[in-house]
Scaffold this active site. Structure first.
Site: not given
Ligand code: SAM
Ligand code: DTB
Ligand code: SF4
Length: 329
Positions: A261, A53, A57, A189, A60, A97, A129
């Protein structure tokens, strides 16, 4: 039950700052006004496109710029997603989801494939979702028409703290997508993460933003940061149970009708700790041995926990006036 969208910051802070057991007790009381307080929604996450990506973030593991040990994967086939949906149903999930590591949705063949996935999974009887990044109104409408039920798009933290965590898009961008999602009549959500290095004030402000939206999000995921090696937040301290409880209980009290959740972070929590979260009003979880890229308790483990705690699974589309299939008919 009165649902207020005019919460003052000070009122939320006062609730958030209650002695912990008073807070949990009050949240449990509010939760029990809801006749289905013993039901928990089981949502299964499928990472349909993993890693690579462009965004930054800080939490992430899927951001291309950090060097994490994840398996990067292009967009899954429709067949593979259907297989995963069949498994999810067999394991008792009622929502699927689908997550993609994208900054935003583009109008291309990948999006067309996702529309097909949505349609097929909806036909299997699951609530679908999607969480695909930023979305225009037209794209939200297309998802809705294909049979999508909900869209996940988190604000993640307070607007004040947002720039410390993400610089490649703004808090306002997130709100705009959420408005598009709501306008297209998708279930919203939206929640955030605890443990990013934010203050208690940031947490209260995030809850204030969520609870003063014109309509509360239908589901509010509260994630504990899963610190992943290679990301800027890899060394952040583990989120303690009292922090999760405060967030969940406050969310339950100020957004009494929303699903709250208990999201990322359950792998590090005992059954007793999770029980407190359900007591405090959490009524949805992500189940299955993987979240998107990180481990999560497996289905058997969760079913055992449900049995011990006397929890039951919420059926799909409960309380919904028209399911996506009925709308299409
Ligand atoms: N790329 C899209 C976005 O950012 O909206 C969808 C997937 S993104 C991984 C969805 C959510 O996962 C993020 O907004 C964040 O709240 C959660 N998330 C991602 N990495 C995480 C982590 N290491 N620990 C907890 N929550 C995480
Ligand atoms: C949300 O609030 N948490 C989920 C889902 N929406 C997409 C993602 C959590 C991701 C945790 C880190 C990972 O497994 O990569
Ligand atoms: Fe990309 Fe992760 Fe940010 Fe979603 S949360 S936009 S997958 S870097």
């Amino acid at each position: 039950m009165v649902v207020r969208t005019d919460w003052k910051l000070e009122e939320i802070k006062e609730i958030y700052d209650l002695p912990l057991l008073d807070l949990v007790f009050e949240a449990a009381r509010v939760h029990r006004e809801n006749e289905s307080y013993g039901e928990v929604q089981i949502s299964n996450l499928v990472s349909i496109k993993t890693g690579g990506c462009k965004e930054d973030c800080a939490y992430c593991p899927q951001a291309a710029r950090y060097h994490t040990d994840i398996e990067v994967h292009p967009l899954m086939t429709v067949e593979k997603v259907k297989e995963r949906a069949t498994e999810a149903i067999a394991n008792g999930a009622t929502r699927l989801c689908m997550g993609a590591a994208w900054r935003e949705v583009r109008d291309n063949s990948d999006f067309d494939r996702i529309l097909e996935m949505v349609s097929e999974v909806n036909d299997m009887g699951l609530e679908v979702c999607c969480t695909l990044g930023m979305l225009t109104y037209e794209q939200a409408e297309k998802l809705k028409e294909a049979g999508c039920f909900a869209y996940n798009h988190n604000i993640d933290t307070s607007s004040e703290n947002y720039g410390n965590i993400i610089t490649t898009r703004t808090f306002e961008d997130r709100i705009e997508t959420l408005n598009n999602v709501r306008k297209a009549k998708l279930s919203v959500c939206c929640g955030g993460i605890v443990g990013l290095g934010e203050t208690d004030d940031d947490r209260v402000k995030m809850l204030h933003t969520l609870s003063t939206m014109e309509t509360h999000p239908d589901s509010v995921p509260i994630n504990a940061l899963v610190p992943v090696e290679g990301t800027p937040l890899e060394n952040n301290a583990r989120v303690n149970i009292d922090e999760m409880l405060r967030m969940i209980a406050t969310a339950r009290i100020i957004m009494p009708k929303s699903m709250v959740r208990l999201s990322a972070g359950r792998n590090q929590m005992s059954i007793a700790e999770q029980a407190l979260c359900f007591m405090a009003g959490a009524n949805s979880i992500f189940a299955g041995e993987k979240l998107l890229t990180t481990p999560n308790p497996d289905f058997d483990c969760d079913m055992q926990m449900f049995k011990i705690l006397g929890l039951t699974t919420r059926r799909p589309f409960k309380g919904v006036e028209q399911t996506p299939s009925e709308i299409q008919a």
